[in-house]
Design an enzyme around this catalytic site. Structure first.
Site, mmCIF file in Angstrom:
data_model
loop_
_atom_site.group_PDB
_atom_site.id
_atom_site.type_symbol
_atom_site.label_atom_id
_atom_site.label_comp_id
_atom_site.label_asym_id
_atom_site.label_seq_id
_atom_site.Cartn_x
_atom_site.Cartn_y
_atom_site.Cartn_z
ATOM 1 N N GLU A 50 9.815 -5.667 4.372
ATOM 2 C CA GLU A 50 10.116 -7.053 3.881
ATOM 3 C C GLU A 50 9.985 -6.857 2.414
ATOM 4 O O GLU A 50 10.753 -7.572 1.868
ATOM 5 C CB GLU A 50 8.681 -7.702 5.093
ATOM 6 C CG GLU A 50 9.321 -7.779 6.298
ATOM 7 C CD GLU A 50 8.432 -7.068 7.140
ATOM 8 O OE1 GLU A 50 8.191 -7.467 8.117
ATOM 9 O OE2 GLU A 50 8.266 -5.784 6.370
ATOM 10 N N LYS B 33 1.117 -1.429 0.179
ATOM 11 C CA LYS B 33 0.429 0.156 0.305
ATOM 12 C C LYS B 33 0.458 0.730 0.042
ATOM 13 O O LYS B 33 0.330 2.601 -0.478
ATOM 14 C CB LYS B 33 -0.509 0.402 1.431
ATOM 15 C CG LYS B 33 -2.118 0.682 0.863
ATOM 16 C CD LYS B 33 -2.942 0.583 2.512
ATOM 17 C CE LYS B 33 -4.218 1.700 1.589
ATOM 18 N NZ LYS B 33 -5.521 1.826 3.615
ATOM 19 N N GLU C 67 -5.505 -8.864 14.090
ATOM 20 C CA GLU C 67 -4.924 -7.913 13.997
ATOM 21 C C GLU C 67 -6.696 -6.560 14.665
ATOM 22 O O GLU C 67 -5.997 -4.924 14.975
ATOM 23 C CB GLU C 67 -4.620 -7.644 12.473
ATOM 24 C CG GLU C 67 -3.913 -5.965 11.813
ATOM 25 C CD GLU C 67 -2.739 -6.018 11.005
ATOM 26 O OE1 GLU C 67 -1.810 -6.621 10.823
ATOM 27 O OE2 GLU C 67 -3.489 -5.830 9.794
ATOM 28 N N GLY D 231 -6.020 -2.551 4.758
ATOM 29 C CA GLY D 231 -5.130 -4.175 3.772
ATOM 30 C C GLY D 231 -5.551 -5.099 4.203
ATOM 31 O O GLY D 231 -5.521 -6.071 3.018
ATOM 32 N N ARG D 232 -5.560 -5.519 5.078
ATOM 33 C CA ARG D 232 -6.197 -7.136 5.252
ATOM 34 C C ARG D 232 -7.545 -7.055 4.706
ATOM 35 O O ARG D 232 -8.203 -8.241 4.701
ATOM 36 C CB ARG D 232 -6.196 -7.562 6.596
ATOM 37 C CG ARG D 232 -6.983 -6.337 8.326
ATOM 38 C CD ARG D 232 -6.531 -6.550 9.295
ATOM 39 N NE ARG D 232 -7.505 -5.718 10.075
ATOM 40 C CZ ARG D 232 -6.971 -4.068 10.507
ATOM 41 N NH1 ARG D 232 -5.114 -4.060 10.233
ATOM 42 N NH2 ARG D 232 -7.326 -4.212 11.090
ATOM 43 N N HIS E 79 -6.894 -36.069 14.936
ATOM 44 C CA HIS E 79 -5.493 -36.477 15.282
ATOM 45 C C HIS E 79 -4.034 -36.339 16.298
ATOM 46 O O HIS E 79 -3.339 -36.630 16.477
ATOM 47 C CB HIS E 79 -4.984 -37.544 14.051
ATOM 48 C CG HIS E 79 -6.027 -38.674 13.632
ATOM 49 N ND1 HIS E 79 -5.752 -39.802 14.265
ATOM 50 C CD2 HIS E 79 -7.147 -38.778 12.912
ATOM 51 C CE1 HIS E 79 -6.842 -40.831 13.816
ATOM 52 N NE2 HIS E 79 -7.668 -39.989 12.371
ATOM 53 N N LYS F 281 7.956 -2.640 14.383
ATOM 54 C CA LYS F 281 8.284 -1.933 12.838
ATOM 55 C C LYS F 281 10.118 -0.886 12.925
ATOM 56 O O LYS F 281 10.595 -1.412 12.184
ATOM 57 C CB LYS F 281 7.907 -1.411 12.540
ATOM 58 C CG LYS F 281 6.968 -2.171 11.150
ATOM 59 C CD LYS F 281 5.507 -1.199 10.430
ATOM 60 C CE LYS F 281 5.004 -2.590 9.322
ATOM 61 N NZ LYS F 281 4.095 -1.660 8.740
#
Length: 544
Positions: free
Chosen positions: A215, A209, A356, A270-271, A387, A509
């Site tokens: 990263e 964005k 978030e 964003g999410r 399991h 960050k």
């Protein structure tokens, strides 16, 4: 723009506390025995879905009081503000209108006094045209070869949605396109993807964005450098690099042509951005028409959410039941149990969406909250979980509400396998609800080995929602995602928190930049505590 009501001070909350104390020893078995029509009353069919809420520790009074809570907290006004482009993300002074990205009606969406329908439609058409160029092989790599690989470079909301959907809709994948995702700044992620692709046949989508995410940009510049080593000409980047961003200038500085830049607006969180151009990897992988079906499925739930009365409103009911367990039963987590192999990344997507959004401890008045908000979301696909961790669900001490998401029709032809999938999912919901008494252990002679009978007793009374999907299609997946998006919104409104910012992400960050400087300069940090400096020292020692 949003109501600022402390839920714990409402009359409905106090009634719910009294109701909980009065009924906390009621067992689900008792509720079913008392009402033969419980399933009919508490299950709802919408298009290709059946939502069964009957296996919840709740009676008619519970639902009535939960809806009273929603009304006292002015949820209806908040829904109206969401769909009308009000600045409900108040800490960032933004509207939250990802729903506009998936609307195909003539309804007008307004942000800051301007209609956005036109720009949304234009961007969608641009995405459609670009997909057509790639799929018809008119878009070529620099050496004249077809594009056969799509690599999305992003993280968080610029990665999770697209990677989850492309995996979920793998049966709809275009045969000649292979999608890959690079999100982790760990070079191993980059290296493993590079082993599987040919640079001259790859389209790289840099999804950020801000176009400054550390990263993402580290990975993007590493790939850019490798690419230029191969093609030797920066002008050829235009054949292979696309951007999805709100920062056109930064993307152009990177070397991406203006016509290859797709837009994300600041009113798209964003999410929840896969519904716009952040969904480009999805459209390229499954085809534009299937991508549009995904949007239309989500839009159908948007219409349901904003118009259906609360008593039959699926996201509202799911959100209220979640609050019932978190705030009154003290549940600390929710399990998402998808009995469909293609939904393997669904829990990861929901983790970001839920944790978030609602991992907040300051309310909309700026005050610390005095009640629990947020919840840990986790899970596994299909019988794998049975399991491993289902033992905790059945006989552990925590109360963990579960959502069982079950595709009735398989994408594949092994019908005997699907019969086992369905029977296992149904058995788990029944076992969690009913449990097993000492009398039943004795009656069925399940204690012939003379082990203490208590080890084979299950308390039951473990709540779950069952969500049956006729088949996992693009349309139905869109609907499922929108249900959970709106569930998150409902909880945030009632908890009186801001669900669409993420200030908690920023501190890490900021501190990371100081640590990066220390590691690269091979020196201790003046900004760090003794523990962190000790760790930096050992890192530098071992790297030398």
């Amino acid at each position: 723009m949003l109501p600022k009501i402390n839920p714990s001070k409402t009359l409905a909350w106090q009634k719910l506390k009294d109701h909980f104390l009065k009924n906390k020893n009621v067992h689900l078995n008792d509720l079913f025995q008392a009402d033969d029509s419980r399933f009919e009353k508490l299950s709802f069919e919408i298009e290709d879905f059946l939502f069964d809420f009957s296996k919840n520790i709740a009676n008619e009074e519970t639902f009535k009081l939960l809806i009273e809570l929603a009304k006292e907290c002015k949820l209806e006004d908040a829904i109206d503000a969401l769909f009308h482009g009000k600045h409900i993300n108040e800490t960032e002074e933004r509207a939250v209108l990802h729903t506009a990205l998936r609307s195909f009606s003539n309804e007008s969406f307004i942000v800051d006094g301007k209609e956005i329908n036109c720009i949304v439609k234009n961007e969608r058409e641009k995405l459609k045209s670009f997909c057509e160029l790639v799929h018809t092989k008119k878009w070529k790599g620099y050496s004249g070869k077809n594009i056969n690989y799509i690599v999305n470079i992003g993280i968080g909301g610029s990665d999770l949605g697209s990677s989850m959907v492309t995996e979920a809709l793998r049966p709809y994948q275009i045969e000649s396109i292979k999608p890959y995702f690079i999100s982790n700044v760990d070079g191993s992620n980059l290296s493993e993807v590079l082993k599987k692709i040919e640079l001259e046949e790859t389209l790289f989508i840099v999804a950020s964005k801000t176009f400054t995410t550390q990263e993402t940009m580290t990975n993007a510049y590493s790939i850019r450098e490798l690419f230029l080593e191969s093609c030797k000409d920066e002008a050829l980047l235009k054949n292979h690099f696309i951007a999805v961003t709100g920062n056109k200038e930064k993307a152009m500085e990177f070397g991406i042509q203006e016509e290859n830049i797709f837009k994300i607006w600041d009113w798209v969180c964003g999410r929840f951005s896969l519904w716009g151009s952040m969904g480009l990897p999805i459209a390229l992988t499954i085809g534009y028409q299937n991508y549009e079906e995904l949007l239309k499925g989500a839009n159908s739930i948007d219409l349901h959410f904003k118009s259906e009365k609360f008593e039959k409103n699926i996201p509202v009911i799911m959100g209220l039941l979640s609050i019932w367990y978190i705030n009154f039963y003290n549940a600390q987590s929710e399990a998402i149990l998808a009995y469909d192999h293609y939904l393997s990344k669904f829990k990861s997507y929901l983790q970001q969406g839920s944790m978030e959004s609602n991992g907040k401890s300051i309310d909309r008045n700026g005050d610390p909250v005095s009640y629990q908000t947020g919840v840990v979301v986790w899970g596994e696909t299909g019988t794998n979980g049975q399991h491993s961790f289902h033992q905790l669900l059945h006989q552990g001490t925590p109360l963990i509400p579960c959502d069982f998401i079950v595709s009735v029709q398989s994408q594949n032809h092994f019908n005997d396998h699907q019969d086992e999938v369905l029977s296992n999912a149904l058995a788990q919901t029944e076992a969690l609800m009913k449990g097993r008494t000492k009398a039943e252990v004795l009656e069925k002679n399940l204690n012939s080995d003379k082990i203490d009978i208590n080890y084979k007793v299950f308390s039951g009374n473990k709540p779950s929602n069952s969500i049956l999907i006729k088949k996992l299609t693009p349309y139905n997946l869109g609907s499922l995602l929108a249900v959970y998006e709106h569930k998150i919104f409902v909880k945030g409104i009632i908890w009186n928190i801001f669900s669409f910012d993420q200030w908690g992400v920023e501190l890490g960050k900021e501190l990371s930049s100081h640590k990066l400087s220390s590691i690269r300069s091979k020196s201790q940090s003046t900004h760090s505590d003794s523990s962190t400096n000790g760790l930096i020292g050992k890192i530098l020692e071992w790297r030398s």
